[in-house]
Design a protein around this motif. Structure first.
Motif, PDB file in Angstrom:
ATOM      1  N   MET A  27       0.847  -1.202   0.000  1.00 29.42           N
ATOM      2  CA  MET A  27       0.000   0.000   0.000  1.00 29.42           C
ATOM      3  C   MET A  27       0.871   1.236   0.000  1.00 29.42           C
ATOM      4  SD  MET A  27      -3.171   0.246  -0.279  1.00 29.42           S
ATOM      5  CE  MET A  27      -3.714   1.827  -0.882  1.00 29.42           C
ATOM      6  N   ASP A  28       1.934   1.146   0.829  1.00 25.16           N
ATOM      7  CA  ASP A  28       2.879   2.251   0.879  1.00 25.16           C
ATOM      8  C   ASP A  28       3.464   2.494  -0.507  1.00 25.16           C
ATOM      9  OD1 ASP A  28       3.466   3.987   2.802  1.00 25.16           O
ATOM     10  OD2 ASP A  28       5.430   3.120   3.283  1.00 25.16           O
ATOM     11  N   ASN A  29       3.807   1.366  -1.140  1.00 24.88           N
ATOM     12  CA  ASN A  29       4.391   1.439  -2.461  1.00 24.88           C
ATOM     13  C   ASN A  29       3.444   2.113  -3.442  1.00 24.88           C
ATOM     14  OD1 ASN A  29       6.881   0.789  -3.096  1.00 24.88           O
ATOM     15  ND2 ASN A  29       6.512  -1.356  -3.598  1.00 24.88           N
ATOM     16  N   LEU A  30       2.211   1.713  -3.359  1.00 25.30           N
ATOM     17  CA  LEU A  30       1.218   2.261  -4.271  1.00 25.30           C
ATOM     18  C   LEU A  30       1.123   3.768  -4.077  1.00 25.30           C
ATOM     19  CD1 LEU A  30      -0.954   1.665  -6.379  1.00 25.30           C
ATOM     20  CD2 LEU A  30      -2.587   1.615  -4.524  1.00 25.30           C
ATOM     21  N   PHE A  31       1.173   4.181  -2.801  1.00 26.11           N
ATOM     22  CA  PHE A  31       1.099   5.608  -2.520  1.00 26.11           C
ATOM     23  C   PHE A  31       2.259   6.347  -3.190  1.00 26.11           C
ATOM     24  CE2 PHE A  31       2.030   9.261   0.247  1.00 26.11           C
ATOM     25  CZ  PHE A  31       0.824   9.934   0.086  1.00 26.11           C
ATOM     26  N   LEU A  32       3.467   5.743  -3.070  1.00 29.99           N
ATOM     27  CA  LEU A  32       4.631   6.367  -3.706  1.00 29.99           C
ATOM     28  C   LEU A  32       4.441   6.461  -5.211  1.00 29.99           C
ATOM     29  CD1 LEU A  32       7.700   4.941  -1.816  1.00 29.99           C
ATOM     30  CD2 LEU A  32       6.842   7.273  -1.865  1.00 29.99           C
ATOM     31  N   TYR A  33       3.905   5.375  -5.780  1.00 28.83           N
ATOM     32  CA  TYR A  33       3.691   5.400  -7.226  1.00 28.83           C
ATOM     33  C   TYR A  33       2.702   6.488  -7.613  1.00 28.83           C
ATOM     34  CZ  TYR A  33       6.262   1.116  -8.082  1.00 28.83           C
ATOM     35  OH  TYR A  33       7.246   0.189  -8.206  1.00 28.83           O
ATOM     36  N   VAL A  34       1.685   6.628  -6.787  1.00 25.63           N
ATOM     37  CA  VAL A  34       0.692   7.665  -7.098  1.00 25.63           C
ATOM     38  C   VAL A  34       1.345   9.043  -7.036  1.00 25.63           C
ATOM     39  CG1 VAL A  34      -1.437   8.749  -6.335  1.00 25.63           C
ATOM     40  CG2 VAL A  34      -1.271   6.292  -6.403  1.00 25.63           C
ATOM     41  N   ILE A  35       2.207   9.218  -6.038  1.00 23.96           N
ATOM     42  CA  ILE A  35       2.934  10.492  -5.952  1.00 23.96           C
ATOM     43  C   ILE A  35       3.784  10.692  -7.203  1.00 23.96           C
ATOM     44  CG2 ILE A  35       4.746  11.735  -4.701  1.00 23.96           C
ATOM     45  CD1 ILE A  35       2.246  11.753  -3.161  1.00 23.96           C
TER      46      ILE A  35
END
Lengths: 311, 624, 144, 406
Positions: free
Chosen positions: A1-9
């Motif tokens: 989930m953290d990763n996904l957040f970074l990708y979204v950023i």
């Protein structure tokens, strides 16, 4: 989930939307300014592309009754999302060549088809015969430039022996940039010509020839959706040359003087595009396809043969 | 679970439906549907079974053992599921499609029989069983195509039967040669090292049969007429999906399991050349078509080229990609045929120029067709992209100038496929509405103001969803279906193709695109643009009759015809000059003429021929 | 809250040119404005080819009966807000063609038939010089 | 499977409203139909309500680009009616103004042609070169276009000789630029690929369709009113008529470039040779009668016909502008071309619709029946058949048939 957040950023801000779009708008100012200087004019002020966009954003949106409404609205949004994704992938790999995956160039090449596809889709759904005509020309042009472009890119694949962008960049870090080789210079010239067509610049702006078919696919677009298309086109002006720099010219680095060097490389390519644009008339669609399938493909094959001979 | 139950179910279904009359509405449909549903249920159960063998002894003639051998293993397991699925969807679709049309009462029984014999092919562990079932499928194809309307359907069926029958004879020869040369025809017992001419001949004969079924150039020419004139659900069922699955199954099986090739055999090159030629020839014919069904049929040919390229590359990823592409192709090509059938059902035509603007009235058909079309063109994130990507990757790993050329051909073919499908989408669903007054003939009613019936919509939706799911979560089918087939460890293949592990993750990328779209829509929704709908388009300010303004999709690529070399190729191809059927019938005609001259009715001529024949026979017997 | 749209409109007015029966003189002087000497791109002014993209409708010439409905149609096609600039004596007041039998009226009269609230700018002259036109446009932008 | 692509009435290809219906198969044009009449203003009727002096200002506004053309042509017509010879200086002034107009019109067309084929640099450069010419016009006459200089019986105002020498200087600066342009056009392979063999009008077609001006001269038809039926000061000057044979758009481009150079040559001689003296005649009254004026406009031959009934107002003014003759030739030059080529072909005759928009209605007085286009074509074709039968040859009605079948 953290990763996904970074990708979204990443998707929304740094190599993605915000960065590419603002850089793209600056580039479209450079484009207009340099064109104006070539034509002995003064040209627009620096913030002009931003003004244009903001103005379009606040204008009324007109949807013709004969248009297929959902497709008509979706097409530009799909285009801009795919360009953003393209920029994100390119940016992440350029920032960190280790962060690669096998075969990512194929993904990039296919994602590169989506923006023209969205233009075609917009033209078709608008219901306007000029839009359809422009869109059909866009398809033909796409058929034309894909062959030599793939040939040129494949030449690099086989030199490096990988279809991973990160590996190609790393290879260039070790062995020197691709452009040191004569075969790669030839391939680079081929891809610059295809770039011209991909960016829909003169002499290959056949699909939106303003004096023939009145901007073709964009004829029915107004207000915010037109703004999205304009933004997409200026983002393409960043992304496509960036791709060429990555595979032919050692990629870009964002550390120290690397930034300046990266910008200089970029400006070289974009200036070349602007110069070609301003010193040629628009050619006909069948001439363009014949040109790409004939001469350009021949040159690309020569590049390939040179590469296999070791040059 | 007894494996035989998998034949019995469709066979019983066929027997029951055969007895029923078409007069009772929907009875045949319901029973066929129930039968295929039960079959699918058993196929799903079989998927979780262990690998197993089944042998039913019959009789022996000297060293040839005519027993029935069956084997259930990964390849057959997942194929069974899809055979069941396609049959189910075809039956459901046919129920809607033949609601108002007449169809022979043998149609539904034959569909079930086809399923039964296809199951036999998939489960066969014995070339004898495989051959019999193979012939049966060919025969059923002939009958199903011949059920189309009028003489052209019969001609098309005849053509299909001629080409497939001819190649089936090739398979027959190979199968007969097997026990003679290698003492057995049980597939798992055979391990033939290709080296001596006999083994090469056997392989080539089997290969011919396989690619003819799949429809690769030069044995492709039965597909277009069959697709145009046959009943559409049958076309979607057999040439578009089942024949591809079976042909590629046989091809993959003999190439991977039965025969072993020396490294420098040149066979890979042969397969890949056929694959490359199929892509180029198919796609060039495809973009010139102006009839929906023939466009799709040429596309069915083109896609076989990708499968051959993938498997021919010899690389594990390529083989996995080829098999995955086979599966994907069956999915989206059935979907495309189904949606074209829905269009035909509503508008009574499949000519590109007589259609237009159906997107508003047939949204489901349009969406299904668009998804399948983008998928066949290899646009991410649909399933066609994943399998094509795997094929490309194997080609890059080949690292020779030939594999490079094949890579270019494959990617270029993909671009041309996209072009042809954009033409299809524009001509059929976008663009201007076709005026309804123009159909002076009362038989041609334009009934396009509503979408297809639900029985036709559900198969399309299912297949379109499969296209999306197999694209987004590609790792699942690859792990479950493909990886065991080529004997790679699940972990090994996913690591080497890196789906789902590295940055490119179709799910992630799609999520990002969807987030982008969502943000776009939110902004669109909340900034409260003044949206105004206007009645008219801007076409230079003058008010025109939009019907005359229609841009005809069939002429999109006419400029290709005007070029010298390529145009000549396309024109001649359109006339059927590369059609092996025509060529051989021409040659046959020459032969007949020669024989006619010899056959002059004079006794002495016949006598002299007899004597010459005897002499030749003697020579052969004495000297050889 | 100040109207944002007009704020940005002033910075980048895109022009769509409609000839409605003028004598060509104003039309070529409009093109002249684009060329190196006058270069209106300095102000962000751009000539567009579809009324859907336009902010300013530049009308030259008296409106003949034949073109009247087309002009009104084009006005409907333009996304609002937009400004109508009447260019030249003919567009402002029909000029020398005042008595002609086939002229429907000056531009403002024709447009007001369908939109009474339309915004007009008048640039008189026969033909107005490019400098005059630029001044007229600048005034037009101040007006909205 | 034909569809129709409309060009116009509002299309960036033309500044003026007009409408072409291109019937296309794919992108190949198989038929073309021209609809004009959007900007019909009734100038001929207006002219009957104005005095001869006022009409000069009215005909000046027939077309902005050809403002000198129409005024000189009208003056020629009235002078033909009056049977007077205007002073030498007035002749020279008319020549100078006319040639300045020709240069600016040709440069304008070249720029627009560049714009139409997407070559904006050419557009900007030629229009930059055009500016000094317009400045000279302003210096000499007081306005960039529509200068109001002409008058029946001479010119309204005199030209200052000092300003004329300034004209020479401008020409000296302009000439190398035009030559550079001519060289650039001949050297550019892409431009050649785009324009050569495009929209070819053969010599036979050119004669059949009676085209005039550069359009005819590019197709090898050697006509020029300035030489064939001299007016103003042309008989005293030495210059050449440019004739090329290819008939395509490229030839039309070249003809115009070379004609610009000829105009510079004419202007130089005219400025050197211009005599001092009177520049206008006082006309007291106009007798009844009729007169015809011919003038070689930048686009071709312009004809004005004036009939007087002895009053202060002309009884009839008929204007036949060159574009009116050139436009039907599209039927010969555009068929079987690509859409992209047709657009430049349409622009290549330099059509001017405000010149063209005349209206004719034919009325049978006896039956009070208004004849339609079809009736007139019917009559015309019957006459053709009659003449053909008198001459004993087959009547040839290829284009008329198209209309008759409708």
């Amino acid at each position: 989930m953290d990763n996904l957040f970074l990708y979204v950023i990443a998707f929304l801000i740094f190599p993605g939307f915000l960065f590419t779009s603002s850089f793209g708008l600056i580039v479209s100012w450079i484009d207009r300014k340099v064109s104006a200087l070539i034509q002995w004019r003064v040209g627009p002020p620096f913030f002009q592309p931003f003004y244009d966009l903001l103005k379009l954003w606040h204008k009324e949106l007109i949807i013709p009754a004969t248009a297929k409404k959902n497709g008509f609205i979706l097409a530009p949004l799909l285009g801009i999302s795919s360009v953003t994704l393209l920029a994100t992938i390119l940016g992440i790999i350029n920032l960190n060549p280790e962060y690669q995956f096998i075969g990512d160039i194929i993904v990039i090449l296919y994602l590169m088809i989506i923006p023209p596809l969205s233009i075609v889709w917009g033209g078709f759904t608008s219901g306007n015969p000029f839009g359809a005509l422009g869109a059909s020309r866009e398809i033909k042009l796409m058929m034309g430039y894909e062959l030599p472009f793939i040939l040129a890119i494949v030449t690099v694949f086989f030199k490096v022996g990988s279809i991973s962008l990160g590996e190609i960049i790393q290879y260039q870090h070790v062995h020197g940039v691709m452009l040191n080789l004569p075969s790669m210079i030839v391939a680079f010239i081929v891809s610059i010509l295809c770039l011209q067509a991909k960016l829909a610049q003169v002499p290959f702006d056949i699909s939106e020839a303003e004096c023939e078919i009145m901007e073709g696919p964009f004829i029915e677009y107004s207000g915010p959706l037109l703004a999205v298309y304009k933004l997409m086109q200026s983002m393409l002006q960043v992304v496509f040359p960036w791709f060429l720099i990555s595979i032919f010219w050692g990629g870009t680095s964002f550390q120290g003087w690397g930034i300046l060097w990266a910008v200089l490389k970029y400006i070289f390519i974009i200036t070349l595009v602007i110069l070609i644009k301003n010193t040629n008339p628009r050619i006909r669609i069948d001439q363009a396809v014949k040109f790409f399938w004939g001469w350009v493909t021949l040159v690309a094959l020569i590049a390939m043969i040179l590469m296999f001979m070791g040059y | 679970m007894n494996l035989l139950i998998l034949f019995y179910i469709p066979a019983i279904t066929a027997a029951i439906t055969l007895l029923l009359s078409r007069r009772i509405k929907y009875l045949q449909e319901i029973i066929s549907f129930a039968g295929s549903l039960v079959f699918l249920n058993y196929a799903l159960r079989a998927f979780s079974l262990r690998d197993q063998f089944l042998k039913i002894s019959w009789f022996n003639i000297s060293f040839i053992d005519f027993s029935l051998d069956f084997r259930l293993y990964h390849f057959s397991k997942f194929l069974l599921i899809f055979l069941g699925l396609f049959t189910l969807l075809t039956v459901l679709y046919s129920a809607g499609y033949f609601r108002q049309r007449k169809i022979s009462r043998f149609y539904f029984p034959f569909i079930s029989l086809t399923l039964s014999s296809a199951t036999a092919i998939v489960l066969a562990n014995n070339f004898f069983v495989l051959l019999v079932a193979w012939e049966l499928v060919t025969l059923l194809l002939f009958f199903l195509i011949a059920m189309g309307e009028g003489k052209p359907a019969a001609m098309a069926a005849g053509k299909a039967f001629a080409i497939l029958g001819f190649t089936d004879v090739a398979l027959l020869l190979a199968v007969i040669a097997l026990p003679i040369a290698y003492n057995t025809w049980i597939i798992t017992d055979l391990k033939i090292l290709v080296g001596n001419p006999l083994s090469v001949a056997i392989y080539v004969l089997m290969f011919t049969a396989a690619i003819a079924k799949a429809g690769a150039i030069p044995l492709h020419s039965w597909i277009p007429p069959a697709a145009v004139h046959g009943p559409l659900p049958a076309v979607a069922f057999l040439p578009a999906s089942l024949d591809k699955l079976l042909g590629v199954y046989l091809f993959a099986r003999i190439t991977l399991d039965v025969f072993e090739f020396p490294i420098d055999s040149g066979l890979n090159m042969m397969i890949m050349i056929i694959g490359g030629a199929t892509i180029l020839g198919g796609v060039l014919m495809q973009i010139m078509q102006s009839e929906l069904k023939s466009l799709l049929s040429y596309c069915a040919i083109t896609q076989v080229g990708y499968i051959l390229l993938g498997i021919g590359s010899g690389h594990p990823i390529g083989i996995a990609g080829g098999i995955f592409h086979m599966l994907n192709h069956a999915i989206y090509k059935s979907c495309l045929f189904f949606s074209v059938g829905a269009v035909e059902d509503r508008t009574k035509t499949t000519q590109l120029d007589k259609l237009g603007g159906l997107a508003t009235s047939m949204p489901v058909t349009f969406m299904a067709c668009a998804v399948a079309a983008l998928s066949v063109s290899g646009i991410p994130p649909f399933n066609g992209f994943v399998s094509k990507w795997m094929i490309y990757q194997s080609l890059v790993d080949g690292r020779s100038i030939s594999s490079m050329l094949f890579l270019v051909i494959a990617m270029f073919g993909s671009a041309l496929t996209l072009a042809s499908f954009l033409k299809l989408l524009y001509g059929t669903f976008l663009g201007q509405h076709q005026p309804s007054e123009k159909s002076a003939d009362p038989a041609i009613q334009f009934n396009a103001n509503r979408d297809a019936t639900w029985t036709m919509r559900i198969p399309m939706i299912t297949l379109a969803l499969l296209c999306i799911i197999f694209g987004l979560f590609a790792s699942y089918p690859i792990k479950q279906f493909i990886a065991p087939v080529i004997g790679l460890e699940t972990a090994g293949i996913t690591a080497s193709i890196s789906i789902g592990t590295a940055l490119w993750n179709p799910t992630l990328a799609t999520t990002l695109i969807i987030i982008g779209l969502l943000i776009g829509f939110l902004v669109y929704y909340f900034s409260r643009f003044k949206v105004r709908e206007v009645e008219t388009l801007f076409i230079g300010g003058e008010k025109f009759d939009l019907e005359n303004e229609k841009l005809f999709a069939s002429k999109f690529f006419e400029f290709i015809e005007r070029t010298k070399i390529l145009g000549g190729f396309v024109r001649e191809g359109g006339k059927g000059i590369f059609d092996i059927y025509n060529i051989s019938s021409d040659l046959g005609l020459i032969g007949v003429n020669v024989l006619k001259k010899l056959h002059d009715g004079i006794l002495s001529t016949y006598l002299s021929w007899c004597i010459i024949g005897l002499g030749v026979l003697c020579f052969i017997l004495m000297v050889m | 809250m100040p109207n944002l749209s007009t704020k940005w409109l002033k910075k980048s007015p895109w022009i769509y040119h409609v000839g409605t029966g003028g004598c060509n003189n104003c039309d070529i002087e409009i093109l002249d404005c684009l060329t190196p000497r006058f270069d209106v791109e300095r102000f962000g002014i751009k000539l567009v080819v579809s009324p859907r993209h336009a902010d300013v409708l530049l009308v030259s010439g008296p409106v003949s009966y034949h073109i009247k409905s087309r002009l009104q149609e084009v006005y409907r096609q333009v996304p609002k807000p937009c400004v109508v600039a009447c260019l030249g004596a003919c567009a402002c007041s029909m000029g020398i063609f005042k008595d002609a039998y086939s002229v429907a009226g000056p531009v403002d009269k024709v447009i007001k038939e369908i939109d009474p609230n339309a915004i007009f700018v008048y640039v008189p002259g026969c033909p107005p010089k490019p400098e005059t036109m630029i001044m007229g446009l600048v005034k037009a932008l101040q007006k909205i | 499977m034909r569809s129709i692509i409309p060009i116009g009435p509002f299309h960036p290809l033309q500044d003026e409203p007009e409408n072409f219906l291109l019937t296309v198969e794919g992108e190949t044009v198989v038929d073309i139909d021209v609809n004009l009449g959007y900007i019909h203003k009734g100038i001929e009727l207006l002219a009957q309500q104005k005095t001869y002096d006022q009409v000069v200002f009215l005909v000046e506004r027939i077309c902005g680009i050809c403002s000198i053309t129409h005024t000189v042509c009208f003056c020629n017509a009235v002078e033909d009616l009056l049977k007077i010879e205007i002073p030498e200086r007035a002749k020279y002034i008319r020549t100078i103004l006319g040639e300045i107009e020709r240069i600016h019109s040709h440069l304008l067309w070249m720029g627009l042609a560049g714009h139409f084929i997407g070559y904006n640099t050419v557009f900007m450069w030629t229009w930059k070169y055009r500016e000094p010419i317009l400045d000279m016009m302003e210096i000499l006459t007081g306005n960039r276009q529509s200068c109001g200089m002409l008058k029946v019986g001479g010119v309204r105002r005199d030209l200052d000789n000092q300003k004329l020498s300034q004209l020479l200087k401008t020409l000296d600066e302009l000439e190398p630029k035009i030559k550079m342009l001519a060289d650039a056009v001949q050297d550019d392979p892409v431009l050649k690929a785009r324009l050569e063999n495009v929209g070819t009008l053969t010599r036979k077609d050119a004669i059949d369709y009676c085209v005039v001006g550069p359009t005819a001269r590019a197709s090898g038809v050697n006509i020029d009113v300035r030489r064939d039926d001299p007016y103003a000061a042309y008989p005293y000057l030495d210059w050449d008529v440019i004739v090329l044979n290819q008939g395509d758009v490229y030839a039309k481009f070249l003809v115009r470039v070379l004609e610009t150079l000829e105009s510079i040559k004419i202007l130089r001689q005219a400025v050197q040779k211009i005599p001092a003296g009177d520049f206008q005649l006082q006309i007291r009254e106009v007798p009844p009668g009729e007169g015809i004026g011919r003038y070689e406009a930048p686009r071709g031959e312009d004809i004005h016909y004036v009939r007087s009934n002895g009053t202060n107002f002309p009884e009839r003014l008929k204007v036949r502008a060159p574009s009116y003759i050139n436009i039907p030739s599209f039927y010969a030059s555009c068929i079987n071309q690509q859409v992209a080529d047709v657009t430049i072909t349409l622009a290549a005759v330099d059509p001017c619709y405000s010149c063209t928009e005349r209206m004719i209605s034919a009325k049978d007085i006896r039956s009070n029946h208004l004849w339609s286009q079809k009736d007139l074509i019917e009559i015309s074709s019957q006459k053709t058949i009659k003449i053909a039968s008198e001459l004993g040859i087959e009547p040839d009605l290829p284009i008329l048939k198209k209309y008759l079948l409708r």
